[in-house]
Design a protein around this motif. Structure first.
Motif, PDB file in Angstrom:
ATOM      1  N   PRO A  41      -3.955  14.305  10.970  1.00  0.00           N
ATOM      2  CA  PRO A  41      -4.814  15.129  10.117  1.00  0.00           C
ATOM      3  C   PRO A  41      -6.284  14.982  10.507  1.00  0.00           C
ATOM      4  N   THR A  42      -6.999  16.070  10.372  1.00  0.00           N
ATOM      5  CA  THR A  42      -8.428  16.018  10.711  1.00  0.00           C
ATOM      6  C   THR A  42      -9.209  15.178   9.705  1.00  0.00           C
ATOM      7  N   THR A  43      -8.683  15.087   8.492  1.00  0.00           N
ATOM      8  CA  THR A  43      -9.331  14.282   7.458  1.00  0.00           C
ATOM      9  C   THR A  43      -8.339  13.243   6.950  1.00  0.00           C
ATOM     10  N   LEU A  44      -8.746  11.981   6.912  1.00  0.00           N
ATOM     11  CA  LEU A  44      -7.888  10.888   6.462  1.00  0.00           C
ATOM     12  C   LEU A  44      -8.418  10.332   5.144  1.00  0.00           C
ATOM     13  N   SER A  45      -7.492   9.910   4.296  1.00  0.00           N
ATOM     14  CA  SER A  45      -7.868   9.341   3.005  1.00  0.00           C
ATOM     15  C   SER A  45      -7.233   7.962   2.844  1.00  0.00           C
ATOM     16  N   ASN A  46      -7.775   7.200   1.918  1.00  0.00           N
ATOM     17  CA  ASN A  46      -7.260   5.856   1.618  1.00  0.00           C
ATOM     18  C   ASN A  46      -7.198   4.965   2.849  1.00  0.00           C
ATOM     19  N   VAL A  47      -8.168   5.099   3.738  1.00  0.00           N
ATOM     20  CA  VAL A  47      -8.240   4.194   4.886  1.00  0.00           C
ATOM     21  C   VAL A  47      -8.627   2.812   4.374  1.00  0.00           C
ATOM     22  N   CYS A  56       0.810  -1.216   0.000  1.00  0.00           N
ATOM     23  CA  CYS A  56       0.000   0.000   0.000  1.00  0.00           C
ATOM     24  C   CYS A  56       0.845   1.269   0.000  1.00  0.00           C
ATOM     25  N   CYS A  57       2.114   1.201   0.415  1.00  0.00           N
ATOM     26  CA  CYS A  57       2.919   2.414   0.409  1.00  0.00           C
ATOM     27  C   CYS A  57       3.340   2.796  -1.009  1.00  0.00           C
ATOM     28  N   LEU A  58       3.035   1.926  -1.990  1.00  0.00           N
ATOM     29  CA  LEU A  58       3.273   2.290  -3.377  1.00  0.00           C
ATOM     30  C   LEU A  58       2.079   3.049  -3.954  1.00  0.00           C
ATOM     31  N   ASP A  59       1.022   3.144  -3.181  1.00  0.00           N
ATOM     32  CA  ASP A  59      -0.223   3.726  -3.695  1.00  0.00           C
ATOM     33  C   ASP A  59      -0.751   4.802  -2.759  1.00  0.00           C
ATOM     34  N   VAL A  60       0.155   5.605  -2.219  1.00  0.00           N
ATOM     35  CA  VAL A  60      -0.259   6.695  -1.332  1.00  0.00           C
ATOM     36  C   VAL A  60      -0.602   7.895  -2.197  1.00  0.00           C
ATOM     37  N   LYS A  61      -1.893   8.141  -2.385  1.00  0.00           N
ATOM     38  CA  LYS A  61      -2.329   9.193  -3.297  1.00  0.00           C
ATOM     39  C   LYS A  61      -2.675  10.494  -2.569  1.00  0.00           C
ATOM     40  N   SER A  62      -2.634  10.448  -1.262  1.00  0.00           N
ATOM     41  CA  SER A  62      -3.039  11.637  -0.517  1.00  0.00           C
ATOM     42  C   SER A  62      -1.992  12.726  -0.632  1.00  0.00           C
ATOM     43  N   ASN A  63      -2.425  13.951  -0.693  1.00  0.00           N
ATOM     44  CA  ASN A  63      -1.535  15.103  -0.731  1.00  0.00           C
ATOM     45  C   ASN A  63      -1.374  15.608   0.689  1.00  0.00           C
ATOM     46  N   LYS A  64      -0.162  15.475   1.227  1.00  0.00           N
ATOM     47  CA  LYS A  64       0.055  15.828   2.622  1.00  0.00           C
ATOM     48  C   LYS A  64       0.198  17.336   2.829  1.00  0.00           C
ATOM     49  N   LYS A  65       0.252  18.091   1.737  1.00  0.00           N
ATOM     50  CA  LYS A  65       0.337  19.542   1.864  1.00  0.00           C
ATOM     51  C   LYS A  65      -1.046  20.118   2.136  1.00  0.00           C
ATOM     52  N   ASN A  66      -1.057  21.241   2.827  1.00  0.00           N
ATOM     53  CA  ASN A  66      -2.296  21.969   3.121  1.00  0.00           C
ATOM     54  C   ASN A  66      -3.296  21.138   3.915  1.00  0.00           C
ATOM     55  N   LEU A  67      -2.785  20.232   4.748  1.00  0.00           N
ATOM     56  CA  LEU A  67      -3.669  19.466   5.610  1.00  0.00           C
ATOM     57  C   LEU A  67      -3.822  20.158   6.954  1.00  0.00           C
ATOM     58  N   ASP A  68      -4.996  20.022   7.531  1.00  0.00           N
ATOM     59  CA  ASP A  68      -5.227  20.530   8.878  1.00  0.00           C
ATOM     60  C   ASP A  68      -4.957  19.416   9.878  1.00  0.00           C
ATOM     61  N   TYR A  69      -4.169  19.707  10.891  1.00  0.00           N
ATOM     62  CA  TYR A  69      -3.797  18.722  11.894  1.00  0.00           C
ATOM     63  C   TYR A  69      -4.410  19.081  13.238  1.00  0.00           C
ATOM     64  N   GLU A  70      -4.617  18.070  14.052  1.00  0.00           N
ATOM     65  CA  GLU A  70      -5.101  18.283  15.406  1.00  0.00           C
ATOM     66  C   GLU A  70      -4.232  17.492  16.382  1.00  0.00           C
ATOM     67  N   PRO A  71      -3.891  18.106  17.508  1.00  0.00           N
ATOM     68  CA  PRO A  71      -3.092  17.374  18.504  1.00  0.00           C
ATOM     69  C   PRO A  71      -3.907  16.245  19.119  1.00  0.00           C
ATOM     70  N   VAL A  72      -3.202  15.208  19.546  1.00  0.00           N
ATOM     71  CA  VAL A  72      -3.865  14.040  20.121  1.00  0.00           C
ATOM     72  C   VAL A  72      -3.227  13.705  21.457  1.00  0.00           C
ATOM     73  N   ALA A  73      -4.054  13.456  22.459  1.00  0.00           N
ATOM     74  CA  ALA A  73      -3.551  12.995  23.756  1.00  0.00           C
ATOM     75  C   ALA A  73      -3.411  11.481  23.690  1.00  0.00           C
ATOM     76  N   PHE A  74      -2.168  11.027  23.641  1.00  0.00           N
ATOM     77  CA  PHE A  74      -1.933   9.602  23.434  1.00  0.00           C
ATOM     78  C   PHE A  74      -2.311   8.790  24.663  1.00  0.00           C
ATOM     79  N   PRO A  75      -2.678   7.516  24.469  1.00  0.00           N
ATOM     80  CA  PRO A  75      -3.001   6.642  25.608  1.00  0.00           C
ATOM     81  C   PRO A  75      -1.849   6.594  26.610  1.00  0.00           C
ATOM     82  N   ASP A  76      -2.197   6.697  27.865  1.00  0.00           N
ATOM     83  CA  ASP A  76      -1.181   6.741  28.923  1.00  0.00           C
ATOM     84  C   ASP A  76      -0.998   5.343  29.515  1.00  0.00           C
TER      85      ASP A  76
END
Length: 599
Positions: A121-127, A86-106
């Motif tokens: 990213p707030t929006t994920l593609s190719n899940v 699947c890493c040969l088929d990453v079609k998502s454009n990582k530029k201009n993405l909106d990110y959100e911080p995440v509180a990781f499991p403790d």
């Protein structure tokens, strides 16, 4: 005959030594005559810089280097690492993405995953899609296929698979049939001992297995050089922990349940690809049919965990790993130390998928194969007034990193080590051990077993536990032939004081036919270096009538190194170019004179 074949034949005919001569080694060369009592020591050779072994070269500078080191092309490697290319088929454009911080499991399990995530990213593609469920667990009171289920139907089903009378604590359920007509047989451990000494980098155990009552009718005989299959179970504490984490009630774990599959071979290992319906228990399925620790996580498994995660943060992280935007993080995660199912369930504690959904995504628990280290036609011992037939194997314990205990053993070798330690502990207490190894005849027609029946001269090259299958052959040769000019062994080890296995157990002429090569003591060389120093012997054997060269051991380092050494021998002694030397050994392999069994 092709021009290349004629060229190779001419080279070989003009370069076969009439009598092998000692190689340029400071240590005594292997003897070639039973009339000599002493080895002649050569003058010390000039010390040369020893090249690093293949397995410690840390840099790959091209796709060709990757294929040389791993045995796979870059495309194959990518498919193996990410579970589908699947890493040969990453079609998502990582530029201009909106990110959100995440509180990781403790929790410690999540921190041990070492995920390199700063924000998501707030929006994920190719899940990746949620995998199709192929396994279904149903209560016996639930109608199957629209038919009513009676008490008699349940009793007939239970009787058909032998659920009532088969002890699944020592062998798998009947439906786990390795390969028709082979069935798993619980072989009692007659004796066991540790072959390596204290301080050895890897522990190796020897086992004598009682096969006196092995079922007849499989039309396969145990052979020297053959291998047995072992259906090792998952460790019970780990199985119980998975069931605890999935909140499977204890009263249900050993209760009969109907299993229905939509297709495939599972849970039969090598059965037909077809839908199945059978009666078993949840514990048996998780113990004998699903590998919960050997394989790196797949995106399908992470997608299932995400689907059943009730904590929103955990769900976002799992979906990120399944998406195109998280491909780099996933690849680093998957190609690191293998992560067990227990570790994942602890890392994402809110995810508790149903057991049947999880079984649909886990890898099949496959048999492990172990070479016989004795002559099975001549191995008997009396016990309890009866003559018992025995087979012998040697098992090196494989360890890998573990998030909680620091290291853990492999499924197969860990099972053997636990059985050996329990056996020895019971003996010390004066008890009579009743411990078993679930095994089947396995590979008695493999190249080693088939080719070892020849009477020509043999050179046996191995390292570590790879030397074990040669022991039975040498023992047989020493009894039935004039051995001094018939069989020779090159055994590679780290340190003879702690790593040399089966020392003194090869036969009366052991010192004449076997050379031990130590990489971390004395002169310090690898077995592939000794192959080049024994060039005369190698060339004499491979060109002799019915001569054989056998190589057995790890393909990483030793296997590749020995192959290169053999090519250099052919180049030197046969006056061949490298490509011609490679073809020479390829032709010998096709003729059954050069046999390599590596893993």
């Amino acid at each position: 005959m092709s021009q290349m074949d004629i060229l190779l034949a001419e080279h070989a005919a003009g370069s076969i030594p009439e009598e092998p001569q000692p190689g340029p080694s400071a240590a005594p060369s292997l003897t070639y005559s039973d009339s000599s009592d002493e080895h002649e020591i050569e003058e010390p050779r000039q010390i040369e810089t020893r090249p690093r072994r293949a397995s410690t070269r840390l840099i790959a500078q091209s796709p060709a280097d990757v294929q040389r080191i791993t045995g796979e092309s870059t495309t194959q490697l990518i498919k193996r690492c990410c579970g589908g290319g699947c890493c040969l088929d990453v079609k998502s454009n990582k530029k201009n993405l909106d990110y959100e911080p995440v509180a990781f499991p403790d929790n410690d399990a999540f921190r041990s995953l070492a995920l390199k995530i700063d924000a998501i990213p707030t929006t994920l593609s190719n899940v990746c899609d949620l995998p199709q469920q192929t396994v279904f667990l149903e209560s016996l009171s639930t109608p199957s296929g629209g038919k009513s289920t009676t008490v008699a139907d349940v009793a007939n089903s239970l009787d058909k698979i032998g659920l009532d009378d088969l002890d699944t604590t020592i062998q798998p359920p009947t439906y786990v049939q390795p390969h028709p007509p082979h069935h798993v047989f619980p072989a009692r451990i007659h004796n066991t001992r540790e072959l390596t000494g204290q301080g050895a980098e890897k522990r190796t155990f020897h086992f004598d297995l009682d096969i006196t009552n092995y079922p007849d009718g499989e039309d396969v005989e145990f052979r020297v050089g053959g291998a047995i299959g072992v259906t090792a179970p998952n460790e019970q504490p780990m199985v119980d922990e998975v069931l605890d984490l999935l909140m499977v009630p204890r009263f249900l774990r050993d209760k009969p349940v109907r299993v229905r599959t939509t297709g495939g071979r599972w849970p039969t290992v090598w059965g037909d690809d077809t839908a199945r319906e059978l009666i078993t228990t949840r514990r048996d399925l998780l113990t004998w049919c699903a590998d919960i620790q050997s394989y790196p996580p797949t995106k399908q498994l992470l997608r299932v965990l995400a689907e059943h995660a009730t904590d929103e943060t955990e769900r976002k992280i799992l979906l990120f790993l399944c998406a195109g935007e998280g491909q780099g993080v996933f690849c680093d995660f998957r190609t690191g130390p293998h992560v067990t199912l227990v570790q994942l369930l602890h890392a994402f504690p809110s995810s508790k998928p149903p057991l049947d959904v999880l079984l649909s995504t886990l890898q099949q628990l496959m048999p492990r194969f172990y070479s016989l280290s004795n002559d099975p036609h001549d191995s008997y011992e009396n016990r309890d007034g009866k003559q018992r037939r025995l087979i012998e194997i040697a098992v090196t314990v494989h360890e890998t990193a573990d998030w909680r205990s620091g290291s853990r053993t492999g499924v197969g070798s860990g099972f053997f080590q636990r059985q050996a330690l329990r056996f020895l502990e019971m003996q010390e207490k004066g008890e009579t051990p009743e411990l078993y190894i679930p095994m089947f005849k396995g590979l008695m027609a493999n190249p080693l077993a088939k080719q070892f029946i020849s009477d020509g001269p043999m050179l046996l090259i191995g390292a570590g536990v790879g030397i074990a299958p040669f022991r039975g052959f040498v023992q047989r040769r020493l009894k039935t032939a004039s051995c001094a000019n018939k069989v020779w062994v090159l055994q590679g080890i780290r340190d003879s004081l702690v790593d040399e296995i089966y020392s003194g157990e090869w036969g009366v002429h052991e010192d004449e036919v076997k050379r031990v090569v130590q990489s971390r003591r004395g002169e310090g060389r690898y077995v592939q270096e000794e192959v080049k120093h024994q060039a005369d012997l190698v060339w004499y054997i491979i060109n002799a009538v019915d001569g054989r060269v056998f190589v057995c051991g790890s393909s990483c380092g030793m296997g590749e190194g020995v192959e290169n050494a053999l090519i250099e021998v052919a180049m030197t002694k046969g006056n061949l170019e490298r490509e011609e030397a490679k073809q020479f050994w390829d032709l010998k392999k096709e003729a059954g004179q050069y046999i390599a069994e590596t893993w």
